[in-house]
Write an enzyme that holds these catalytic residues in place. Structure first.
Site, mmCIF file in Angstrom:
data_model
loop_
_atom_site.group_PDB
_atom_site.id
_atom_site.type_symbol
_atom_site.label_atom_id
_atom_site.label_comp_id
_atom_site.label_asym_id
_atom_site.label_seq_id
_atom_site.Cartn_x
_atom_site.Cartn_y
_atom_site.Cartn_z
ATOM 1 N N HIS A 93 -55.380 -16.104 50.481
ATOM 2 C CA HIS A 93 -54.398 -15.168 49.817
ATOM 3 C C HIS A 93 -54.505 -15.300 48.534
ATOM 4 C CE1 HIS A 93 -51.534 -14.898 53.819
ATOM 5 N NE2 HIS A 93 -52.953 -15.149 54.095
ATOM 6 N N GLU A 95 -51.965 -15.719 46.265
ATOM 7 C CA GLU A 95 -51.032 -16.725 45.604
ATOM 8 C C GLU A 95 -51.640 -17.960 45.793
ATOM 9 O OE1 GLU A 95 -48.421 -13.977 48.242
ATOM 10 O OE2 GLU A 95 -50.356 -14.649 48.177
ATOM 11 N N CYS A 102 -45.888 -14.593 51.843
ATOM 12 C CA CYS A 102 -45.595 -15.211 53.503
ATOM 13 C C CYS A 102 -45.440 -16.481 53.448
ATOM 14 C CB CYS A 102 -47.094 -14.888 54.188
ATOM 15 S SG CYS A 102 -48.411 -16.092 53.765
ATOM 16 N N CYS A 152 -47.967 -19.231 51.843
ATOM 17 C CA CYS A 152 -47.822 -18.977 50.461
ATOM 18 C C CYS A 152 -46.348 -19.570 49.866
ATOM 19 C CB CYS A 152 -48.142 -17.625 49.953
ATOM 20 S SG CYS A 152 -49.654 -17.148 50.334
#
Length: 152
Positions: free
Chosen positions: A52, A54, A82, A85
């Site tokens: 991801h 992040e 999410c 993260c």
């Protein structure tokens, strides 16, 4: 406004993800007004479920600063983080997260959870949402619309 400037950089990262046929989410880490890390989703490219934007930016920022505690850092991300993260942002001790569009299906800062304000955790951070929201929402909605249209 300064937040918009950094969110536009995150949107550029999201576009890079879309160009790779990745879910178009981009993130940028900023310390003292300087971008210290930027990246975009790379789950498909790297075949990594943790790829991801992040998390990639957190790792890059920690490496650049030579420390895992990212105090003083603001993370800009196009879509609400999410749960995975958001947990990493708590553990990294960021000061602030600024995101564009909420994520009603997986968002862990305002939509489904409120991780940054959970008093059971050892760190809390400021959240600012809605920065360039229409643009951020448009990028991700356009990506999924295109995916749906190509599957019909």
């Amino acid at each position: 406004m300064r937040h918009e400037t950094f969110m536009r950089l995150a949107l550029e990262e999201a576009q890079r993800a879309a160009d790779l046929d990745e879910v178009p989410i981009g993130a940028v880490a900023v310390l003292d007004g300087e971008v210290i890390a930027a990246d975009h989703n790379r789950r498909e490219t790297d075949q990594d479920p943790t790829g991801h934007a992040e998390l990639l930016v957190i790792r890059k920022a920690a490496q650049r600063l030579g420390r895992w505690r990212l105090s003083g850092v603001t993370l800009y991300v196009t879509i609400e983080p999410c749960l995975m993260c958001a947990g990493a942002l708590v553990l990294a001790r960021v000061d602030r997260v600024v995101f564009g569009a909420s994520d009603p299906k997986a968002g862990a800062l305002v939509s489904l959870y409120d991780i940054q304000n959970d008093v059971r955790l050892n760190h809390r951070f400021e959240v600012l949402s809605g920065i360039l929201e229409p643009e951020c929402r448009s990028v991700i909605q356009g990506y999924f619309r295109k995916k749906r249209d190509s599957n019909q």
